[in-house]
Design a protein around this motif. Structure first.
Motif, short mmCIF file in Angstrom:
data_model
loop_
_atom_site.label_atom_id
_atom_site.label_comp_id
_atom_site.label_asym_id
_atom_site.label_seq_id
_atom_site.Cartn_x
_atom_site.Cartn_y
_atom_site.Cartn_z
N ASP B 41 31.22 41.84 40.61
CA ASP B 41 32.44 41.64 41.40
C ASP B 41 33.66 41.44 40.51
N CYS B 42 33.43 40.97 39.30
CA CYS B 42 34.55 40.71 38.40
C CYS B 42 35.04 42.01 37.79
N VAL B 43 36.30 42.34 38.07
CA VAL B 43 36.86 43.60 37.57
C VAL B 43 37.60 43.42 36.25
N HIS B 44 37.50 42.23 35.69
CA HIS B 44 38.07 41.99 34.37
C HIS B 44 39.59 42.12 34.35
N CYS B 45 40.22 41.71 35.45
CA CYS B 45 41.67 41.87 35.52
C CYS B 45 42.40 40.73 34.82
N GLY B 46 41.75 39.58 34.72
CA GLY B 46 42.36 38.47 33.99
C GLY B 46 43.32 37.64 34.81
N LEU B 47 43.41 37.89 36.11
CA LEU B 47 44.37 37.14 36.92
C LEU B 47 44.01 35.66 37.05
N CYS B 48 42.77 35.35 36.73
CA CYS B 48 42.33 33.96 36.87
C CYS B 48 42.65 33.12 35.64
N THR B 49 42.97 33.75 34.53
CA THR B 49 42.98 33.00 33.27
C THR B 49 43.92 31.80 33.29
N ARG B 68 34.24 33.60 30.21
CA ARG B 68 32.93 32.95 30.47
C ARG B 68 32.02 33.86 31.27
N ILE B 69 32.61 34.57 32.23
CA ILE B 69 31.79 35.51 32.99
C ILE B 69 31.24 36.58 32.05
N TYR B 70 32.10 37.03 31.15
CA TYR B 70 31.70 38.04 30.17
C TYR B 70 30.57 37.52 29.30
N ALA B 102 42.22 31.63 42.29
CA ALA B 102 43.14 32.60 41.71
C ALA B 102 42.63 34.03 41.82
N CYS B 103 41.34 34.21 41.93
CA CYS B 103 40.77 35.55 41.84
C CYS B 103 40.99 36.36 43.12
N PRO B 104 41.66 37.50 43.02
CA PRO B 104 41.86 38.31 44.22
C PRO B 104 40.60 39.07 44.64
N SER B 105 39.67 39.20 43.71
CA SER B 105 38.49 40.00 44.03
C SER B 105 37.38 39.18 44.68
N GLY B 106 37.67 37.91 44.91
CA GLY B 106 36.67 37.08 45.58
C GLY B 106 35.45 36.80 44.73
N VAL B 107 35.60 36.76 43.41
CA VAL B 107 34.46 36.43 42.56
C VAL B 107 34.07 34.97 42.80
N GLU B 108 32.78 34.77 43.03
CA GLU B 108 32.31 33.40 43.25
C GLU B 108 31.84 32.83 41.93
S1 SF4 Z 1 40.47 37.18 38.57
FE1 SF4 Z 1 38.44 37.55 39.36
S2 SF4 Z 1 38.06 39.69 38.94
FE2 SF4 Z 1 39.81 39.12 37.72
S3 SF4 Z 1 38.91 38.55 35.75
FE3 SF4 Z 1 39.08 36.69 36.94
S4 SF4 Z 1 37.11 36.49 37.94
FE4 SF4 Z 1 37.24 38.59 37.21
#
Ligand code: SF4
Ligand SMILES: Cc1cc2nc3c(=O)[nH]c(=O)nc-3n(C[C@H](O)[C@H](O)[C@H](O)COP(=O)(O)OP(=O)(O)OC[C@H]3O[C@@H](n4cnc5c(N)ncnc54)[C@H](O)[C@@H]3O)c2cc1C
Ligand code: SF4
Lengths: 417, 463, 492
Positions: B41-49, B68-70, B102-108
């Motif tokens: 689900d994580c698209v690696h966009c970085g919006l959560c950082t 951390r997900i990586y 923060a995550c728009p992709s709904g990553v849990e």
């Molecule tokens: S905002 Fe969500 S999708 Fe984007 S990197 Fe963070 S966890 Fe992954």
């Protein structure tokens, strides 16, 4: 390369293609200095030419290439006169929201090359905000372009920025695409005279949080105020310092702002306050724009300080007998030296305190216009920062043979360096 | 050494790192039981950082959610070994779940880090013999915390010391320094312990027309440290026309067990709670501690993760989870009967991560507090950033915890409040401790305490 | 186009021990990362198709430290690449050829805010939204608002000339940057522009903005602050056909109204957004326009009325107005997080970033639909419509290699069509490594030569961000390695 003293010739290309061939031939052959000109309204800006060469006029490159009015962009050749451009845009109730003086002569290319602006820059910005694409020919005759015809575009380096204000030293601008704005339905200027400059300073601080959104914040000291009122043919109180505030929009929006400004300014006790409306306002906008470039004075300078320092700087210049107009909201102060400064030495001593001021204030002072024989005795572009080294590198990258306006920016440099 | 970028860029076609198609690993390895799609689900966009407290503090992608997900995924993929450095980055995670908001992709994110950690703990437990396991985790967190009575008993001397001001004396004498380091730290975190009052009765009747029947979850640490908040919560619920049931058979939520990898005790506690609350026959199970609330709401997920095959268990735990409401969420849904008593106070509401991020309860407590006549709610910078309490984090990662506490305190104090309101025990303790260190005497209370005062028409006193 | 997976391989040599020792003496143990397991997360940014691990990552806390590392790189001829938050969607932070990654995340102080003079000076690592939050309550804000503003840095915005929904009226980053302090690849520190306007000479600030890290490292930015609008109105217009919606857009612009923002979402997006946020969008609508006007209280209602009339005349079946700040916020959240919500429609997606003249929106829209049908790829659309900036999102399942191929072909066709219609292949995401191969289509050899000369003035040795933005004339052709797989859900 031998430097031949020959009369200055003029060359008038009729198409960009022809211009390219000619430039390439020159670069491969005679390598004469090339001096691009548009409306010849700002040729005294920068260091004068050291060697004879060829004047290249863009006068015949003046077509409207594409005007998709609904896209709010226009692509035109660089030699188009600003008045002509304005007339084309007016038909669609649009405009290029930048004030250019002597618009009946000035060309778009020249305005871009000198980064001309005027009172409205406070609310609407300058040419760098409106030129979204350019085509140019470099000194070696290679046509190049950058940007495009769309308002948002980040592909490649933004060479438009490099060309705006480049004084014809990096390339001959042949064509530009401009971002347009709808022409406002109405505009007006609030002209308020104050007893003291300190009141204007306080009023400007207040206007920074005004409930209105002015397009222009002009400060005029009496000499300038008198001349501008006269040029506009208006009977306006001008023997005190004046704050002139421009607003635009729908008629009721303009009226609301006039009322609001009148009441916001009340606490600073303006001596006189006049709202200049309708046609009269057009004449006043015009006069404010033209006064920037009055040319019968020996020397004109532009100082850039922070807006909050503009009034103090203006006061300082005023005391020296310099007539002053300031785009106060931008911290741009334009000064015209009086005829008293008849020699370079006199100009020097007159300007010394101002140079001190800008140094202390981390600002800069640029000489826009002075007798050619003074140019090398004055720091035309102020104290040169380390960025100038980078500018030289850029110039020599784009014009390795130093053919285009060779001295304009950097003064006399050995041409074969 | 020369290094030519133009030539080094071409060359051998290598592995495509972190290819999304890498096969998930069998459940035996660390993180193996994680639903692999949750990584994808994580698209690696970085919006959560920038929402992540530890990233804000360190600026290192390894200490941010995306990193951390990586890392976790690379471990699961077998691409990366779980070295001490990797561990350190994962341990530094507060599990505050700010990244989820923060995550728009709904990553849990919580459903990645929690099972990952649990499986790490299991692996550790399997490696270590019981004897040399970390005594601190074992005894303090494991044997003491989950049991309200034991905890009250354990804390009794502390309360006594505080009342006699002996703690100050010991501190001055330096006696506290000879306690084991983490115990010292625990001691320093204890808030001024209030006499919590008697245990809540099993039933408190609605006042006025009856609008609902609810059960109150009292928890372990909370019941030991914040019984006064329970009383306040119960009274507020009564005022709002709720019959309040306090089942005696309820137990600790099991969060500490689950997070330390003790799945079976965790499940056992969960089932005990499910039974206790099912028997109470209520419209909602109301929780006033954010951490417990989010654990209870996760029961269904956890059952799915630990015992995917047991449908009955899933139904049982999921059923309870569906009924769980934070008290402010519940009151907002019910519609608050406006309190009348004036409290002339400048208050800041401090979001508990397990409310705002884990449960997405953000506006409700603010809306409730705003209804108290005279109360002015101030806003603060970085409201969504964790205070560093994060369960036992303030004990296990003291340095980062302190940094975050200082950061939070600076933001709180900038608003110049007379009272700080927060809906979680851990946050309350953390902020009180930071206030004590800064020698600032600002009371920290639960939102229900203020509502309770307003209903009762009692003025706020700093005591 | 090949479908084999390539890696942008690093130099076999890596960086040497002497270099690392010197680097460590500058940054200490906590200011640098060199362990493979910690370098891994730096192998890519928001663009995940190409990856390469840097040899070392450094975290300077001052301009002096940036100068030191840049000098060291020059001495040892090691390439370096600046990195902000790593939200680039074009692979701008990819350390091609390995070397040093200079992470600016610890240079995040807001150094000065001067409201009277309308500017602020910030370090490059300041997060865009943090500046806005810092200014809250002052009556001023920093106008550029990329959808990634919660995470991306001002330095990154500066380097990519970021835009956002409100750039329709207020312009992009370059219109709001007054000056910058930069460290050039030769280690010199140069102040470009500054707090005063019209500094003489070439507008190097303007040229540096959008140079995607290929000119040097920006260590300080002076930004223009903008007055908050006195009032705004947010409208949602619902259409039964995309054509009606796109035509209404050009009607609005053509009527001489400059909305603060004008965004379009089509049915596919509406569906996803509705699932995520439950705003109450009509699921059967073909397109909605999100329109905001701002200005003086006395003016906004008129403009809103005009827009409503235009939309209704243009076939809108309904135009709603946000009634409270919360409703407005939710609407914007729906829009700004639309891309994320796409995950709910499909296992993978690929977002494109093209631009067309605004009057060509109906045409490009129809072209996109046709391309989707021809390649049997579902495409949904969200546009910064007022700017003509389109973001078609191609949905696919990456496990199906034929779909992947079709997605790549469809993407390229769409971008080439943008060029044909007089537009561009990127409105805000940049060229990076992703779109290098398209530069030839947009610019001819002369244009690219001139751009190379310009880069030469700043970055003569080519050590700074090698192989970015400009296709290498004649070299090994990184561009052929590009464009193989669109990556799993390559987000907006
Ligand atoms: S905002 Fe969500 S999708 Fe984007 S990197 Fe963070 S966890 Fe992954
Ligand atoms: C979900 C999502 C939505 C987005 N929406 C938008 C949008 O609406 N508008 C938009 O314009 N972009 C958007 N982007 C793209 C991206 O966020 C922007 O390009 C942003 O400006 C990058 O900032 P960053 O700090 O992440 O920079 P990075 O990704 O770290 O770097 C981007 C480039 O800038 C260079 N760079 C970074 N810092 C410096 C520095 N200090 N000095 C010199 N060079 C530097 C890097 O080398 C790289 O080439 C979006 C991205 C995502 C993931
Ligand atoms: S849970 Fe909190 S600390 Fe952990 S990655 Fe997410 S935001 Fe960061």
């Amino acid at each position: 390369m031998p430097r031949v003293a020959e009369p200055i010739d003029e060359y008038l290309p009729t198409t960009p293609g022809e211009l390219c061939r000619w430039m390439a031939e020159n670069a491969d052959g005679e390598q004469r200095p090339v001096y691009p000109v548009g409306g010849r309204t700002a040729l005294r800006f920068g260091y004068p030419a050291a060697a004879p060469g060829i004047t290249l006029s863009t006068a015949q490159l003046a077509r409207v290439v594409d005007y998709p009015a609904r896209d709010m962009t226009i692509t035109v050749e660089a030699g188009i006169r600003m008045d002509d451009l304005a007339a084309v845009l007016k038909r669609e109730r649009q405009r290029l929201a930048v004030d250019v003086a002597q618009a009946h002569r000035a060309t778009l290319g020249g305005a871009i090359a000198t980064n001309t602006s005027g009172p409205r820059r406070y609310g609407l910005g300058t040419l760098r905000d409106y030129v979204i694409g350019v085509s140019a020919v470099d000194a070696l005759g290679r046509p190049f372009k950058a940007g495009g015809r769309v308002v948002k575009n980040v592909a490649g380096y933004d060479l438009c920025k490099a060309l705006v204000g480049s004084l014809g030293t990096l390339g001959v601008i042949t064509q530009a695409t401009l971002k347009l704005r709808p022409a406002p339905e109405a505009s007006a200027l609030v002209w308020a005279a104050f007893d003291r400059l300190s009141l204007i300073d306080a009023a400007l601080a207040r206007l920074a949080v005004s409930s209105t959104r002015p397009m222009a914040l002009e400060l005029l000291l009496p000499g300038a105020a008198t001349a501008i009122a006269a040029e506009a043919g208006l009977d306006l109180p001008a023997h005190r310092p004046v704050l002139c505030i421009g607003v635009e929009g729908a008629p009721h929006e303009v009226q609301w702002q006039i009322d609001e400004l009148t009441s916001e300014l009340a606490e600073f006790h303006p001596h006189d306050l006049v709202a200049v409306n309708a046609l009269e306002s057009l004449r006043l906008w015009f006069a404010l724009t033209e006064y920037q470039v009055v040319s019968d004075e020996p020397l004109t300078f532009q100082a850039s300080v922070r807006p909050s320092q503009a009034v103090e700087f203006a006061a300082c210049a005023d005391q020296l007998g310099i007539s002053v107009q300031a785009h106060a909201g931008n911290g741009i102060v334009l000064g015209h030296l009086s005829d008293r400064a008849t020699t370079l030495a006199a100009a020097h001593s007159l300007l010394a305190p101002l140079y001190d001021f800008v140094r202390r204030a981390h600002g800069v002072m640029t000489i826009l216009n002075c007798p050619p024989d003074w140019a090398h005795g004055l720091p035309l572009f102020g104290d040169l920062s380390p960025a100038w080294e980078l500018m030289r590198r850029l110039k020599s990258q784009l014009d390795p043979k130093n053919l285009l306006n060779p001295e304009r920016f950097f003064g006399r440099t050995p041409r074969d360096a | 050494m020369t290094h030519d970028p133009t030539t080094s860029a071409c060359g051998e076609p290598g592995r495509l790192a972190g290819s999304a198609t890498a096969a998930p690993q069998p459940p035996g390895r660390i993180g193996g039981q994680i639903d692999y799609d949750k990584f994808l689900d994580c698209v690696h966009c970085g919006l959560c950082t920038a929402a992540c407290p530890t990233y804000l503090e360190t600026g290192d992608e390894n200490n941010g959610p995306r990193g951390r997900i990586y890392l976790m995924r690379s471990v699961v993929d077998g691409r990366l070994e779980l070295t001490p450095r990797v561990n350190a980055h994962l341990d530094l995670c507060l599990d505050c779940r700010s990244c989820e908001t923060a995550c728009p992709s709904g990553v849990e994110y919580g459903r990645l880090i929690e099972p990952f950690r649990a499986s790490q703990r299991r692996a550790e437990a399997a490696r270590q013999s019981a004897r040399n396991a970390d005594w601190f985790h074992r005894y303090i967190l494991y044997c003491l915390f989950p049991y309200a009575q034991r905890l009250r008993w354990a804390l009794a001397p502390a309360r006594l010391m505080q009342q006699l001001r002996l703690d100050r004396l010991l501190e001055t004498l330096g006696v506290i320094k000879i306690l084991p380091r983490r115990l010292q730290r625990m001691q320093s975190f204890l808030p001024r312990l209030l006499p919590g009052g008697p245990p809540l009765p099993e039933f408190l009747p609605a006042l006025g027309p009856k609008r609902a029947r609810v059960a109150l979850f009292t928890g372990c640490v909370a019941d030991a440290l914040f019984r006064h908040a329970h009383w306040a919560t119960a009274r507020v619920l009564q005022q709002n026309g709720c019959d309040v049931v306090v089942p005696r058979t309820q137990v600790c939520c099991g969060a500490i067990h689950y997070h330390s990898g003790a799945d079976h005790p965790a499940l056992a506690l969960a089932r005990a709670n499910a039974a206790a609350f099912d028997a109470a026959g209520v419209d909602a199970v109301v929780v006033n501690v954010a951490g417990c609330g989010s654990m209870l709401k996760d029961y269904g997920q956890i059952a799915r993760e630990l015992e995917p095959a047991q449908a009955a268990l899933l139904a049982e735990l999921g059923g309870l989870a569906d009924k769980v409401r934070d008290v402010s969420q519940f009151l907002a849904e019910l519609g608050l009967i406006a309190p009348r008593g004036e409290l002339k106070l400048r208050a800041v509401y401090q979001d508990a991560c397990h409310l705002v991020h884990a449960q997405r309860v953000r506006e409700q407590p603010r809306d409730l507090l705003a209804q108290i006549p005279g109360l002015e709610l101030l806003s603060i910078a970085e409201p969504e950033i964790c205070c560093g309490a994060a369960g036992s984090y303030n004990l296990t990662e003291p340095e980062m915890s302190d940094r975050l506490a200082r950061r939070k305190l600076a933001n709180l104090l900038a608003a110049d409040p007379q009272v700080i309101v927060t809906g979680n025990v851990g946050c309350s303790m953390q902020i009180q401790s930071a206030l004590r260190q800064a020698r600032r005497a600002i009371p920290v209370v639960h939102p229900m305490e203020l509502l309770d005062l307003s209903y009762r028409g009692v003025a706020f006193s700093r005591g | 186009m090949t479908t084999t997976d390539h890696d942008v391989s690093r130099s076999a040599a890596g960086v040497g021990a002497a270099f690392l020792t010197r680097l460590e003496s500058i940054f200490g143990e906590h200011g640098l990362i060199r362990q493979p397991e910690e370098l891994l997360v730096y192998e890519c940014d928001g663009y995940v198709i190409e990856k390469n691990v840097p040899d070392v990552v450094v975290f300077p806390e001052s301009t002096e430290q940036v100068v030191k590392v840049v000098n060291l790189c020059a001495e040892f001829q090691v390439p370096f690449v600046p990195r902000g938050a790593g939200t680039s969607l074009a692979g701008g932070c990819l350390p091609v050829g390995g070397g040093v990654m200079i992470s600016l995340t610890r240079m995040k102080r807001i150094l000065e805010v001067n409201l009277r003079d309308r500017y602020a000076v910030v370090e490059p690592g300041v997060v865009n939204l943090h500046l806005t939050q810092h200014l809250k309550g002052t009556g001023y804000h920093y106008a550029p608002d990329p959808s990634s503003q919660g995470a991306c840095t001002i330095g990154g915005n500066f380097a990519t000339n970021s835009g956002g929904p409100h750039t329709l009226k207020y312009g992009v980053t370059v219109n709001h940057v007054l000056g910058a302090e930069v460290v050039l690849p030769d280690g010199s520190v140069v102040q470009l522009g500054g707090a005063v306007e019209d500094t003489p000479g070439y507008d190097l600030t303007g040229l540096f903005v959008g140079s995607e890290g290929t000119f040097g490292v920006c260590t300080r930015v002076t930004v223009r602050l903008t007055r908050d609008p006195a009032a705004c109105r947010t409208l949602l217009a619902v259409f039964n056909s995309v054509r009606e919606a796109t035509q209404s857009i050009s009607q609005i612009i053509g009527a001489g109204i400059v909305p603060a923002a004008l965004e379009m979402m089509d049915q596919g997006i509406i569906e996803a957004v509705e699932a995520a946020f439950h705003f109450g969008f009509p699921l059967d609508a073909a397109a909605v326009l999100l329109i905001e006007v701002d200005g003086l209280e006395v003016a906004v209602d008129d403009e809103a009325r005009q827009i409503i009339a235009i939309c209704q005349a243009g076939g809108a079946r309904e135009v709603r107005q946000a009634n409270s700040p919360r409703e407005r916020q939710l609407l914007w959240k729906c829009r700004k997080q639309a891309f994320g919500a796409i995950g709910r429609l499909s296992p993978s997606y690929c977002t494109q970033d093209g631009v067309v003249p605004r009057t060509k929106l109906p045409e490009i829209q129809e072209f996109i639909t046709a391309v989707g049908q021809r390649h049997a790829i579902r495409i949904v659309n969200v546009f910064h419509a007022g700017d003509g900036n389109i973001h078609p999102i191609l949905l696919f399942d990456e496990r199906d290699s034929d779909q992947v191929r079709r997605v790549l072909e469809a993407s390229e066709e769409i971008l080439l069509k943008c060029i044909e219609l007089g537009g561009s292949v990127t409105g805000e995401h940049g060229i990076g490594v992703e779109k290098i191969s398209l530069m030839h289509r947009l610019f001819d050899a002369h244009d690219l030569d001139v751009m190379r000369s310009v880069r030469q003035a700043f970055n003569p040795g080519g050590l700074c961000s090698p192989m970015k933005m400009l296709p290498t004339a004649g070299a090994c052709g990184m561009e052929h390695v590009m464009q193989k797989r669109p990556g799993r859900r390559a987000a907006l």
